[in-house]
Write an enzyme that holds these catalytic residues in place. Structure first.
Site, PDB file in Angstrom:
ATOM      1  N   ASP A   1       5.023  32.932  -5.834  1.00  0.00           N
ATOM      2  CA  ASP A   1       5.553  32.552  -6.285  1.00  0.00           C
ATOM      3  C   ASP A   1       6.151  31.147  -7.299  1.00  0.00           C
ATOM      4  O   ASP A   1       4.990  31.010  -7.776  1.00  0.00           O
ATOM      5  CB  ASP A   1       6.750  32.099  -4.715  1.00  0.00           C
TER       6      ASP A   1
ATOM      7  N   HIS B   1      10.325  34.318 -10.362  1.00  0.00           N
ATOM      8  CA  HIS B   1       9.766  33.447  -9.710  1.00  0.00           C
ATOM      9  C   HIS B   1       8.143  33.397  -9.426  1.00  0.00           C
ATOM     10  O   HIS B   1       7.286  33.402  -9.158  1.00  0.00           O
ATOM     11  CB  HIS B   1       9.862  34.092  -8.217  1.00  0.00           C
TER      12      HIS B   1
ATOM     13  N   GLU C   1      15.996  37.366  -8.622  1.00  0.00           N
ATOM     14  CA  GLU C   1      16.647  35.759  -8.741  1.00  0.00           C
ATOM     15  C   GLU C   1      15.924  35.413 -10.271  1.00  0.00           C
ATOM     16  O   GLU C   1      14.953  34.327 -10.363  1.00  0.00           O
ATOM     17  CB  GLU C   1      15.915  35.065  -7.755  1.00  0.00           C
TER      18      GLU C   1
END
Ligand SMILES: [Zn+2]
Length: 753
Positions: free
Chosen positions: A190, A261, A325
């Site tokens: 991440d 990410h 995201e």
């Protein structure tokens, strides 16, 4: 003789306890309780009648020796001997993992449909053992026939935001096996850290596994700990963990989160980004605008190289490629990304992500594997063979199932186990309120799906994101006991599931966790406090408990040595600190304490009316919130303590009951511009003797405070009715957060002295 009689009595009562204590979680499909017990002692033997059962027998022995200090010998079956027999039996059930278990006085017979089935039988046996050290372990005679409802029963762990050691990951896997999970979703990369060694790209761990510091406190705090934070798993360690999980019939699904990410990867290899950096491994949480460049071919080469090594290490059918995201702003201004959109005749940046995912899927499929991703990969068109993890609610999962794609349901509410399980958490959590009964009452198969579509729901998964899990104890506190609720949702037949029944088993389940040395949460026992007005317009503190066996006690002014038995809402006669807790039948406190400071004044508990209703989202407790004696804590936006008015003014009238001297009025308000909450444009106070004709109080209203604001005026007059008007700030001006929208007006307690 007397002594012997005493012993018999003791064992008699233990016997009775053992017979009734069948507190298995997840609850088996069928249980028939018998009479009497089977006793496991160091002389009990394990008999392996089927092949390849040494692994499961070894697991039982490890558990026994760790928790009871002895293990069992493996021998041939012999009649009349005290033994645990493990075997196979065709059980004619479509999903692997079914088993039967027959406990008689001299023998426990566990037959699994396959190796995993026998292993699950052993997990059930473990749950029948008493939660206390002994060398004579009584378990009740019974017959169980059991099978999993879903083929995918997962728990997830994020090791990027906070890293957990090899030993602890193994322990986590053991937590999963105790609850019959068969998938462990390992979130390995991440923005805040890259945690898996990739030989071809050594910088990923040399650079990407460290961040210079970490945010302290809740997201947005802007405080950092100035401590370098590092950690990653070598490929050798990963092999070891994969093997460890396989011995527990758990598949590890690795996640390499792309193309968003990815800041840790970008920091290691800046050529992978649209702007080429420099980048910095993130020190705070949230979503970064910096993502992998989807135009540059070298990004695809990088991902394929990484996945080559990942697929070497993890034999799972599915490889998780994240996909969540991924902001598109960098792609919008990147010439290479725009060139790619043009060349591939894509409509927009969402289709660019879809192109990215499909290209990676093709590669993964060519290696005989499949991809699974978060529900964002549906946007711009789903890759042909991809499975979906539905986290932003169920909509993505439902849409995917309707398109004949496999789905794992993991909706944030209620399957994010890192959300708060109590309204009074004493450490920082992700927020939101997700108590165990919410988790328990979830069902992965939405009513929106017909029988054929429902077949695409592989199962579900509890997720554990680690932003606020910076140590093992905290992880366990969040995970337990909610893991047991997730397990029952995913394993037990729907018609067998019942919250009241689960609730009855929960105390024994917690006892077992305690015995196993697990740091579980007691939030289930927490008292739910509310404040109410009595008929005499005095406030009372009402306390409720979900656990009906417990007894509530309360104390005054934090004096815990003098407690009182709760027998109904407690009158609050004076300003001070009040505390309450739940005790069990042995008068031992089993909940955490609830503390409340009550601040009494002339308005407390009096009749109050509002001329405009507050917004539905911020109206908990209604107008009474303003006179309930509870003032908001400094600097904290506890929305339950506020009334929120969106674009509207607040106008309140308080009836003090009779005409009396009044010398001061204070209105509590709040400002947090980032949340579009603005202080009142003006505050004014009025008095009346009849409640109809009001006159303005002739005294200046002074404001003090930052965030928590006090509007007060002092004077000397007599009044029965007091009116308070707080003018809303109106449309938010340009340049301020939320410009152009209606401002929120937040008001809390009104004090009259
Ligand atoms: Zn780009």
């Amino acid at each position: 003789m007397k002594h012997l009689f005493f012993l018999i009595l003791i064992s008699g009562s233990l016997l009775a306890k053992a017979q009734t204590n069948i507190n298995i979680v997840p609850i088996p499909a069928e249980i028939k309780a018998g009479k009497g017990n089977f006793i496991i002692t160091p002389n009990t033997a394990i008999v392996l009648e089927g092949g390849n059962l040494e692994n499961t027998a070894a697991y039982l022995n490890e558990y026994l020796s760790k928790n009871y200090g002895f293990s069992l010998k493996m021998v041939k079956r012999s009649k009349g001997k005290n033994q645990i027999v493990l075997n196979y039996e065709r059980l004619d059930y479509p999903l692997p993992g079914s088993y039967t278990m027959d406990v008689k006085d001299k023998e426990v017979y566990i037959a699994g449909d396959n190796e995993a089935g026998v292993f699950y039988g052993i997990q059930t046996l473990i749950q029948l053992l008493p939660p206390m050290k002994s060398t004579a372990l009584r378990i009740p005679q019974l017959y169980i026939s059991d099978r999993p409802r879903f083929g995918y029963r997962g728990m997830h762990l994020d090791v990027a935001r906070h890293f957990f050691s090899v030993d602890y990951v193994k322990k986590y896997i053991d937590f999963l096996s105790l609850h019959k999970f068969n998938n462990f979703h390992w979130h390995l990369t991440d923005d805040q850290g890259w945690r898996i060694e990739i030989k071809k790209y050594p910088n990923l761990t040399e650079t990407g596994s460290c961040r210079n510091q970490t945010l302290v406190g809740r997201y947005g705090s802007d405080k950092y700990d100035s401590t370098r934070y590092c950690g990653y798993y070598t490929q050798e360690q990963i092999k070891e963990i994969v093997k460890y999980a396989a011995a527990r019939y758990i598949t590890i699904i690795p996640e390499i989160d792309i193309p968003g990410h990815c800041v840790a990867a970008l920091t290691s290899y800046p050529f992978l980004g649209c702007t080429k950096g420099p980048y910095k491994v993130m020190e705070t949480w949230g979503v970064s605008p910096d993502v992998l460049c989807a135009g540059n071919d070298s990004s695809y080469v990088f991902v394929q190289d990484v996945l080559d090594e990942v697929m070497q290490l993890f034999p799972s059918e599915y490889i998780h490629i994240g996909g969540d995201e991924c902001p598109k702003e960098k792609w919008k201004t990147c010439p290479v990304c725009q060139q790619r959109i043009k060349e591939e005749k894509l409509q927009n940046e969402h289709e660019l992500q879809s192109y990215f995912t499909k290209r990676i899927e093709k590669y993964v499929n060519s290696k005989g594997r499949k991809i699974i991703g978060w529900d964002e990969i549906l946007e711009g068109g789903i890759a042909p063979n991809a499975a979906i993890m539905s986290w932003r609610g169920e909509a993505g999962g439902i849409a995917a199932a309707k398109q004949n794609h496999y789905v794992v349901m993991t909706p944030e509410n209620p399957f994010y186990i890192n959300h708060s399980q109590t309204r009074n958490e004493d450490s920082v959590t992700q927020g939101q309120y997700n108590p165990i009964e919410n988790v328990y009452n979830y069902d992965p198969v939405s009513k929106e799906l017909d029988t054929k579509q429902a077949k695409y729901i592989l199962g579900g998964q509890g997720n554990l994101w680690s932003e606020y899990l910076d140590n093992e104890k905290k992880l366990e506190y969040m995970l337990f006991p909610r893991i047991s609720a997730v397990a029952e949702v995913l394993w037990s037949p729907k018609q067998k599931r019942s919250w009241p029944d689960f609730e009855k088993r929960l105390p024994a389940i917690l006892d077992r966790y305690k015995f196993q040395g697990i740091n579980y949460s007691t939030a289930y026992y927490d008292l739910q406090p509310t404040v109410m007005a009595s008929e005499k317009n005095e406030i009372r503190w009402k306390l409720e408990s979900r656990n009906k066996d417990g007894k509530i006690i309360y104390v005054l002014d934090s004096n815990t040595n003098a407690s009182f038995k709760y027998a109904g809402p407690i009158p609050i006669p004076k300003t001070g600190l009040y505390g309450a807790a739940l005790t069990n039948n042995d008068n031992k406190i089993i909940s955490s304490w609830v503390w409340q400071y009550f601040n009494l004044n002339l308005a407390t508990g009096k009749k109050i009316s509002l001329s405009t209703e507050p917004n539905k989202s911020y109206s908990l407790g209604g107008a009474f919130t303003l006179v309930d004696g509870i003032q908001n804590e400094k600097g904290m936006l506890r929305s339950a303590q506020f009334l929120g008015f969106n674009g509207k003014d607040m106008e309140a009238i308080i009836d003090l009951g009779n005409d009396q001297p009044v010398t001061q009025i204070i209105l509590h308000s709040f400002e947090q511009k980032g949340s579009w909450i603005y202080k009142p444009a003006a505050v004014s106070f009025y008095k009346s003797d009849d409640g109809i004709n009001f006159s303005a109080i002739d005294a200046p209203v002074n404001m003090s405070g930052i965030k928590n604001l006090l509007y007060q005026a002092s004077f000397q007059l007599n009044a029965r009715y007091i009116k308070i008007i707080a003018k809303n700030n109106g449309i938010i001006t340009a340049g301020e957060p939320g410009a152009g929208n209606n401002a929120w007006l937040f008001v809390d307690e009104i004090e009259v002295k």
